[in-house]
Write a protein that holds these residues in place. Structure first.
Motif, PDB file in Angstrom:
ATOM      1  N   CYS A  25       9.631   1.442   0.852  1.00 20.88           N
ATOM      2  CA  CYS A  25       8.783   1.964   2.231  1.00 20.88           C
ATOM      3  C   CYS A  25       8.696   3.710   1.836  1.00 20.88           C
ATOM      4  O   CYS A  25       9.898   4.225   2.294  1.00 20.88           O
ATOM      5  N   CYS A  46       3.402   2.801  10.424  1.00 20.47           N
ATOM      6  CA  CYS A  46       3.104   2.442   9.117  1.00 20.47           C
ATOM      7  C   CYS A  46       1.706   2.682   8.858  1.00 20.47           C
ATOM      8  O   CYS A  46       0.822   2.766   9.428  1.00 20.47           O
ATOM      9  N   CYS A  49       0.194   1.249   3.356  1.00 18.72           N
ATOM     10  CA  CYS A  49       0.023   1.527   1.895  1.00 18.72           C
ATOM     11  C   CYS A  49       0.223   0.412   1.099  1.00 18.72           C
ATOM     12  O   CYS A  49      -0.484   0.101   0.043  1.00 18.72           O
ATOM     13  N   CYS A  52       5.276  -2.454   0.226  1.00 17.35           N
ATOM     14  CA  CYS A  52       6.177  -3.434   0.865  1.00 17.35           C
ATOM     15  C   CYS A  52       5.665  -4.858   0.356  1.00 17.35           C
ATOM     16  O   CYS A  52       6.440  -5.978   0.016  1.00 17.35           O
TER      17      CYS A  52
END
Ligand code: SF4
Ligand code: SF4
Length: 110
Positions: A25, A46, A49, A52
Motif C-alpha cells: 500500500c 485510500c 489504486c 492491495c
C-alpha cells in the motif's frame, strides 16, 4: 470509494512479519489487527489504486469503484498469475463477470 476486506477470507498472511497488502500500500494504510486480519486505517485516505487487491493471494480485498466512474454498486477482485490477471467484476445484482488482462502489453508497459 475505497476497499472492502472480507474478514472471513483474509488469513492475515499467515506468519509473515509484514502482510502482502500492508507491504504494497503506497499510503501505508493497511495493518494486521489483533484478530490477525487486515484492516484499513482510513477509508477516506485510500485513493483506490488497487495495489492491495492485486497483491492479496486469497482474493480477500474488493475494490469499490468510485461513483464518479460508475453510478451502481460494483466491486472488483483480482487473481494475479505470472502472465495475466483475472479481474472479477461483482455487479450490484449479484452477477459476476471475469476479464483476463495480460500482465504486459509486450511493449514493456504493464
Ligand atoms: S487501494 Fe491502494 S491506497 Fe487503497 S488501501 Fe489498497 S493499496 Fe492502499
Ligand atoms: S494480503 Fe490478503 S490475506 Fe494477506 S493480510 Fe492482506 S487481505 Fe489478508
Amino acid at each position: 470509494m475505497s476497499i472492502f476486506i472480507d474478514k472471513n477470507v483474509c488469513n492475515g498472511c499467515g506468519q509473515m512479519k509484514e502482510t502482502l497488502c500492508e507491504r504494497i500500500c503506497p499510503g501505508d494504510l493497511l495493518f494486521r489487527n489483533a484478530e490477525h486480519k487486515a484492516e484499513i486505517r482510513s477509508q477516506s485516505d485510500c485513493w483506490t489504486c488497487g495495489a492491495c487487491v492485486k497483491a492479496c493471494p486469497v482474493q480477500a480485498i474488493d475494490l469499490k469503484l468510485p461513483s464518479q466512474i460508475l453510478k451502481s454498486n460494483v466491486s472488483l477482485r483480482a487473481q494475479c498469475k505470472k502472465q495475466y490477471t483475472v479481474w472479477e467484476i461483482r455487479n450490484e445484482n449479484g452477477t459476476k463477470e471475469e476479464f483476463i488482462i495480460p500482465a504486459t502489453t509486450g511493449n514493456g508497459v504493464e
